[in-house]
Design a protein around this motif. Structure first.
Motif, PDB file in Angstrom:
ATOM      1  N   SER A   1      14.077  10.719 -15.035  1.00 22.63           N
ATOM      2  CA  SER A   1      13.522  11.600 -14.002  1.00 22.63           C
ATOM      3  C   SER A   1      13.599  13.067 -14.414  1.00 22.63           C
ATOM      4  O   SER A   1      12.709  13.862 -14.071  1.00 22.63           O
ATOM      5  CB  SER A   1      14.255  11.395 -12.677  1.00 22.63           C
ATOM      6  OG  SER A   1      15.648  11.644 -12.815  1.00 22.63           O
ATOM      7  N   GLU A   2      14.636  13.450 -15.148  1.00 23.86           N
ATOM      8  CA  GLU A   2      14.764  14.835 -15.601  1.00 23.86           C
ATOM      9  C   GLU A   2      13.689  15.168 -16.634  1.00 23.86           C
ATOM     10  O   GLU A   2      13.132  16.272 -16.647  1.00 23.86           O
ATOM     11  CB  GLU A   2      16.155  15.061 -16.206  1.00 23.86           C
ATOM     12  CG  GLU A   2      17.291  15.012 -15.210  1.00 23.86           C
ATOM     13  CD  GLU A   2      17.350  16.260 -14.343  1.00 23.86           C
ATOM     14  OE1 GLU A   2      16.946  17.347 -14.817  1.00 23.86           O
ATOM     15  OE2 GLU A   2      17.786  16.156 -13.180  1.00 23.86           O
ATOM     16  N   PHE A   3      13.388  14.230 -17.504  1.00 27.31           N
ATOM     17  CA  PHE A   3      12.352  14.441 -18.521  1.00 27.31           C
ATOM     18  C   PHE A   3      10.962  14.484 -17.877  1.00 27.31           C
ATOM     19  O   PHE A   3      10.135  15.336 -18.230  1.00 27.31           O
ATOM     20  CB  PHE A   3      12.409  13.331 -19.575  1.00 27.31           C
ATOM     21  CG  PHE A   3      13.631  13.377 -20.451  1.00 27.31           C
ATOM     22  CD1 PHE A   3      13.617  14.075 -21.647  1.00 27.31           C
ATOM     23  CD2 PHE A   3      14.794  12.725 -20.068  1.00 27.31           C
ATOM     24  CE1 PHE A   3      14.743  14.118 -22.466  1.00 27.31           C
ATOM     25  CE2 PHE A   3      15.929  12.762 -20.879  1.00 27.31           C
ATOM     26  CZ  PHE A   3      15.904  13.465 -22.075  1.00 27.31           C
ATOM     27  N   VAL A   4      10.724  13.571 -16.953  1.00 25.61           N
ATOM     28  CA  VAL A   4       9.435  13.529 -16.264  1.00 25.61           C
ATOM     29  C   VAL A   4       9.174  14.841 -15.539  1.00 25.61           C
ATOM     30  O   VAL A   4       8.045  15.363 -15.542  1.00 25.61           O
ATOM     31  CB  VAL A   4       9.393  12.346 -15.281  1.00 25.61           C
ATOM     32  CG1 VAL A   4       8.150  12.425 -14.386  1.00 25.61           C
ATOM     33  CG2 VAL A   4       9.399  11.025 -16.042  1.00 25.61           C
ATOM     34  N   ALA A   5      10.218  15.394 -14.929  1.00 22.81           N
ATOM     35  CA  ALA A   5      10.069  16.665 -14.214  1.00 22.81           C
ATOM     36  C   ALA A   5       9.638  17.785 -15.148  1.00 22.81           C
ATOM     37  O   ALA A   5       8.996  18.759 -14.718  1.00 22.81           O
ATOM     38  CB  ALA A   5      11.377  17.042 -13.524  1.00 22.81           C
ATOM     39  N   GLN A   6       9.936  17.657 -16.434  1.00 22.93           N
ATOM     40  CA  GLN A   6       9.552  18.656 -17.430  1.00 22.93           C
ATOM     41  C   GLN A   6       8.273  18.280 -18.173  1.00 22.93           C
ATOM     42  O   GLN A   6       7.825  19.004 -19.065  1.00 22.93           O
ATOM     43  CB  GLN A   6      10.685  18.861 -18.430  1.00 22.93           C
ATOM     44  CG  GLN A   6      11.941  19.475 -17.848  1.00 22.93           C
ATOM     45  CD  GLN A   6      11.715  20.885 -17.354  1.00 22.93           C
ATOM     46  OE1 GLN A   6      10.959  21.670 -17.959  1.00 22.93           O
ATOM     47  NE2 GLN A   6      12.339  21.229 -16.241  1.00 22.93           N
ATOM     48  N   GLY A   7       7.708  17.102 -17.847  1.00 23.75           N
ATOM     49  CA  GLY A   7       6.466  16.674 -18.479  1.00 23.75           C
ATOM     50  C   GLY A   7       6.646  16.135 -19.882  1.00 23.75           C
ATOM     51  O   GLY A   7       5.696  16.177 -20.688  1.00 23.75           O
ATOM     52  N   ILE A   8       7.838  15.634 -20.197  1.00 24.89           N
ATOM     53  CA  ILE A   8       8.090  15.093 -21.527  1.00 24.89           C
ATOM     54  C   ILE A   8       8.734  13.709 -21.390  1.00 24.89           C
ATOM     55  O   ILE A   8       9.146  13.307 -20.309  1.00 24.89           O
ATOM     56  CB  ILE A   8       9.021  16.006 -22.361  1.00 24.89           C
ATOM     57  CG1 ILE A   8      10.337  16.252 -21.616  1.00 24.89           C
ATOM     58  CG2 ILE A   8       8.320  17.313 -22.692  1.00 24.89           C
ATOM     59  CD1 ILE A   8      11.339  17.079 -22.399  1.00 24.89           C
ATOM     60  N   GLU A   9       8.786  13.000 -22.507  1.00 22.26           N
ATOM     61  CA  GLU A   9       9.375  11.669 -22.527  1.00 22.26           C
ATOM     62  C   GLU A   9      10.815  11.720 -23.045  1.00 22.26           C
ATOM     63  O   GLU A   9      11.140  12.558 -23.892  1.00 22.26           O
ATOM     64  CB  GLU A   9       8.553  10.736 -23.436  1.00 22.26           C
ATOM     65  CG  GLU A   9       7.232  10.299 -22.834  1.00 22.26           C
ATOM     66  CD  GLU A   9       7.422   9.447 -21.589  1.00 22.26           C
ATOM     67  OE1 GLU A   9       8.290   8.545 -21.608  1.00 22.26           O
ATOM     68  OE2 GLU A   9       6.701   9.685 -20.606  1.00 22.26           O
ATOM     69  N   PRO A  10      11.685  10.848 -22.563  1.00 22.68           N
ATOM     70  CA  PRO A  10      13.050  10.790 -23.088  1.00 22.68           C
ATOM     71  C   PRO A  10      13.050  10.530 -24.595  1.00 22.68           C
ATOM     72  O   PRO A  10      12.244   9.750 -25.097  1.00 22.68           O
ATOM     73  CB  PRO A  10      13.671   9.604 -22.334  1.00 22.68           C
ATOM     74  CG  PRO A  10      12.852   9.478 -21.090  1.00 22.68           C
ATOM     75  CD  PRO A  10      11.462   9.875 -21.479  1.00 22.68           C
ATOM     76  N   GLY A  11      13.935  11.222 -25.303  1.00 22.05           N
ATOM     77  CA  GLY A  11      14.059  11.003 -26.735  1.00 22.05           C
ATOM     78  C   GLY A  11      13.266  11.955 -27.598  1.00 22.05           C
ATOM     79  O   GLY A  11      13.263  11.811 -28.832  1.00 22.05           O
TER      80      GLY A  11
ATOM     81  N   GLY B   1      12.134  15.582 -29.473  1.00 22.77           N
ATOM     82  CA  GLY B   1      12.861  16.600 -30.211  1.00 22.77           C
ATOM     83  C   GLY B   1      12.899  17.918 -29.466  1.00 22.77           C
ATOM     84  O   GLY B   1      12.560  18.001 -28.271  1.00 22.77           O
ATOM     85  N   ASP B   2      13.283  18.961 -30.179  1.00 23.52           N
ATOM     86  CA  ASP B   2      13.519  20.254 -29.550  1.00 23.52           C
ATOM     87  C   ASP B   2      12.237  20.852 -28.973  1.00 23.52           C
ATOM     88  O   ASP B   2      11.169  20.794 -29.580  1.00 23.52           O
ATOM     89  CB  ASP B   2      14.124  21.220 -30.577  1.00 23.52           C
ATOM     90  CG  ASP B   2      14.638  22.496 -29.928  1.00 23.52           C
ATOM     91  OD1 ASP B   2      15.089  22.430 -28.769  1.00 23.52           O
ATOM     92  OD2 ASP B   2      14.596  23.551 -30.586  1.00 23.52           O
ATOM     93  N   SER B   3      12.395  21.396 -27.782  1.00 28.12           N
ATOM     94  CA  SER B   3      11.314  22.121 -27.112  1.00 28.12           C
ATOM     95  C   SER B   3      11.945  22.865 -25.942  1.00 28.12           C
ATOM     96  O   SER B   3      13.092  22.609 -25.569  1.00 28.12           O
ATOM     97  CB  SER B   3      10.236  21.154 -26.593  1.00 28.12           C
ATOM     98  OG  SER B   3      10.757  20.341 -25.551  1.00 28.12           O
ATOM     99  N   ARG B   4      11.196  23.787 -25.362  1.00 30.56           N
ATOM    100  CA  ARG B   4      11.697  24.495 -24.192  1.00 30.56           C
ATOM    101  C   ARG B   4      11.953  23.512 -23.060  1.00 30.56           C
ATOM    102  O   ARG B   4      12.925  23.639 -22.300  1.00 30.56           O
ATOM    103  CB  ARG B   4      10.684  25.554 -23.745  1.00 30.56           C
ATOM    104  CG  ARG B   4      11.124  26.427 -22.581  1.00 30.56           C
ATOM    105  CD  ARG B   4      12.268  27.346 -22.971  1.00 30.56           C
ATOM    106  NE  ARG B   4      13.575  26.828 -22.599  1.00 30.56           N
ATOM    107  CZ  ARG B   4      14.721  27.349 -23.006  1.00 30.56           C
ATOM    108  NH1 ARG B   4      14.742  28.367 -23.824  1.00 30.56           N
ATOM    109  NH2 ARG B   4      15.863  26.828 -22.632  1.00 30.56           N
ATOM    110  N   GLU B   5      11.092  22.509 -22.956  1.00 31.09           N
ATOM    111  CA  GLU B   5      11.240  21.520 -21.890  1.00 31.09           C
ATOM    112  C   GLU B   5      12.512  20.693 -22.069  1.00 31.09           C
ATOM    113  O   GLU B   5      13.228  20.424 -21.103  1.00 31.09           O
ATOM    114  CB  GLU B   5      10.017  20.598 -21.856  1.00 31.09           C
ATOM    115  CG  GLU B   5       8.735  21.256 -21.377  1.00 31.09           C
ATOM    116  CD  GLU B   5       8.089  22.160 -22.434  1.00 31.09           C
ATOM    117  OE1 GLU B   5       7.235  22.985 -22.069  1.00 31.09           O
ATOM    118  OE2 GLU B   5       8.468  22.046 -23.627  1.00 31.09           O
TER     119      GLU B   5
END
Length: 291
Positions: A192-202, A204-208
């Protein structure tokens, strides 16, 4: 029939657990040196048990052993508890500690259930589901520690704090070890934390991703705040140990924050000078409290 365990065999089991603790849990090991000898070796035994099991399951998910291997170990452990003794080189000390300290064996069974999940579960949907895992993988450890050290006041609140502290330590690990865990095929932060940032779990590095890590560190800080009052409720002889572990583990969050939540390609640790300073300050404050 269980084979008789000599005093020498039992002493060797405790020593093996101590070496495992010294090698793999350096900050935690440093803190335990402030405990009286009996409690110190009890903590080594509990750590040795957890490390032995963790080394079996904490491998790349593609190389995870079959579940029935862990089930056989669980059966062996339950038999050790039932008999009150075992010749297993690690379990001997842990079973002895569980008996002597009056630890509820169910806490160890819950830990083993959580470790079993690591063989098949690689993602957690939300904080509620992750908290069920951290209960068995970490909070029960906090409760075992409280039993070993002893509680002098308000036992119910002390155990609540111990539960929160175990979870805080574990969440700190999840933030610090995100890169290592994902390379093994697991992510211990909620989807849910990743989805809130628009990315998938796992990823690499990004602002999200850094935003996900930041959110998790804030949650960990709240757990530390919730847990801190419990330190004063423990027996006085055990308070410096837990205070140092508290400060050093929370210090890992400080290092992550100082790096702007970057956790890819780096494993954040508390600098040695800061560790020694924390020990000195804690001992000084503890000594002053007796004056």
């Amino acid at each position: 029939m269980t084979a008789l365990l000599s005093n020498r065999d039992l002493a060797e089991s405790y020593e093996l657990c101590r070496r495992l603790h010294a090698r793999h849990g350096r900050s935690y090991y440093l803190a335990t040196q402030l405990l009286p000898r009996r409690e110190r070796y009890a903590v080594h035994a509990l750590y040795g048990f957890a490390r032995y099991i963790d080394d079996i399951v904490d491998v790349p998910i593609a190389n995870a052993p079959p579940v029935d291997r862990l089930d056989r170990i669980v059966t062996m452990w339950r038999e050790a508890i039932r008999q009150g003794s075992t010749t297993h080189p690690v379990f001997a000390a842990t079973a002895d500690t569980v008996r002597r300290a009056g630890i509820d064996p169910q806490l160890t069974y819950d830990f083993l259930d959580a470790m079993r999940q690591d063989l098949t579960v690689t993602r957690y949907a939300d904080w509620e589901r992750l908290s069920r895992y951290t209960w068995g993988s970490a909070s029960v450890i906090g409760l075992q520690m409280a039993q070993v050290i002893g509680v002098q006041n308000d036992r119910e609140h002390a155990l609540h704090c111990a539960t929160a502290l175990g979870e805080a330590f574990q969440l700190t690990n999840f933030c610090r070890d995100y890169d290592e865990d994902r390379q093994r095929g697991r992510v211990y932060l909620p989807r849910s934390e990743f989805v809130a940032q628009g990315i998938e779990p796992g990823v690499g590095d990004s602002r999200e991703l850094r935003n996900v890590i930041a959110s998790a560190t804030r949650r960990a800080h709240r757990l530390y705040d919730e847990a801190e009052p419990g330190i004063a409720l423990l027996r006085r002889a055990g308070q410096p140990c837990i205070r140092i572990a508290f400060e050093l583990y929370r210090g890992i969050l400080d290092e992550i924050e100082r790096a702007d939540y970057a956790v890819i390609g780096v494993r954040h640790t508390v600098p040695r000078v800061k560790k020694l300073k924390t020990v000195a300050q804690t001992l000084s404050k503890h000594a002053m409290s007796f004056v």
